[in-house]
Design a protein around this motif. Sequence first.
Motif, short mmCIF file in Angstrom:
data_model
loop_
_atom_site.label_atom_id
_atom_site.label_comp_id
_atom_site.label_asym_id
_atom_site.label_seq_id
_atom_site.Cartn_x
_atom_site.Cartn_y
_atom_site.Cartn_z
N UNK A 1 0.53 -0.94 -0.24
CA UNK A 1 -0.24 0.24 0.27
C UNK A 1 0.74 1.17 -0.33
N UNK A 2 0.43 2.34 -0.21
CA UNK A 2 0.97 3.77 -0.14
C UNK A 2 0.09 4.17 0.85
N UNK B 1 3.73 7.48 1.66
CA UNK B 1 4.49 6.46 1.53
C UNK B 1 4.24 4.65 1.32
N UNK B 2 5.63 4.35 1.08
CA UNK B 2 5.18 2.58 0.36
C UNK B 2 5.08 2.33 2.11
N UNK B 3 4.50 1.03 2.09
CA UNK B 3 4.01 0.18 3.15
C UNK B 3 3.67 -0.73 2.54
N UNK B 4 3.34 -2.00 4.50
CA UNK B 4 2.41 -3.12 3.85
C UNK B 4 1.66 -2.99 4.66
N UNK C 1 -4.01 1.13 -2.37
CA UNK C 1 -3.27 -0.17 -3.10
C UNK C 1 -2.25 0.38 -3.46
N UNK C 2 -1.60 -0.57 -3.60
CA UNK C 2 -0.48 0.44 -4.22
C UNK C 2 -0.46 -0.18 -6.09
N UNK C 3 -1.19 -1.10 -6.41
CA UNK C 3 -2.10 -1.33 -7.61
C UNK C 3 -2.79 -0.70 -8.14
#
Length: 60
Positions: free
Chosen positions: A5-6, A36-39, A18-20
């Motif tokens: 995710x961001x 920020x990018x994250x999980x 969601x990153x996608x």
Amino acid sequence: MPTKILKCRNPECKAWVRDEFATAEQSCPLCNGPMLRSIKHLPAVQNKVKPQPRKRKSEF
Ligand SMILES: [Zn+2]
């Protein structure tokens, strides 16, 4: 399951995407801030939402 995710850099802002679904220069849909990018660990099926205790700003 872990999902890319961001998330918004503003600790007071709960926005994430969601990153996608994010663009290359994704900005926060709520506050227009940087992200920020994250999980994120998304539970497979969970409908209950628990009220969570507030985190202190200093923790971030
Ligand atoms: Zn935000």
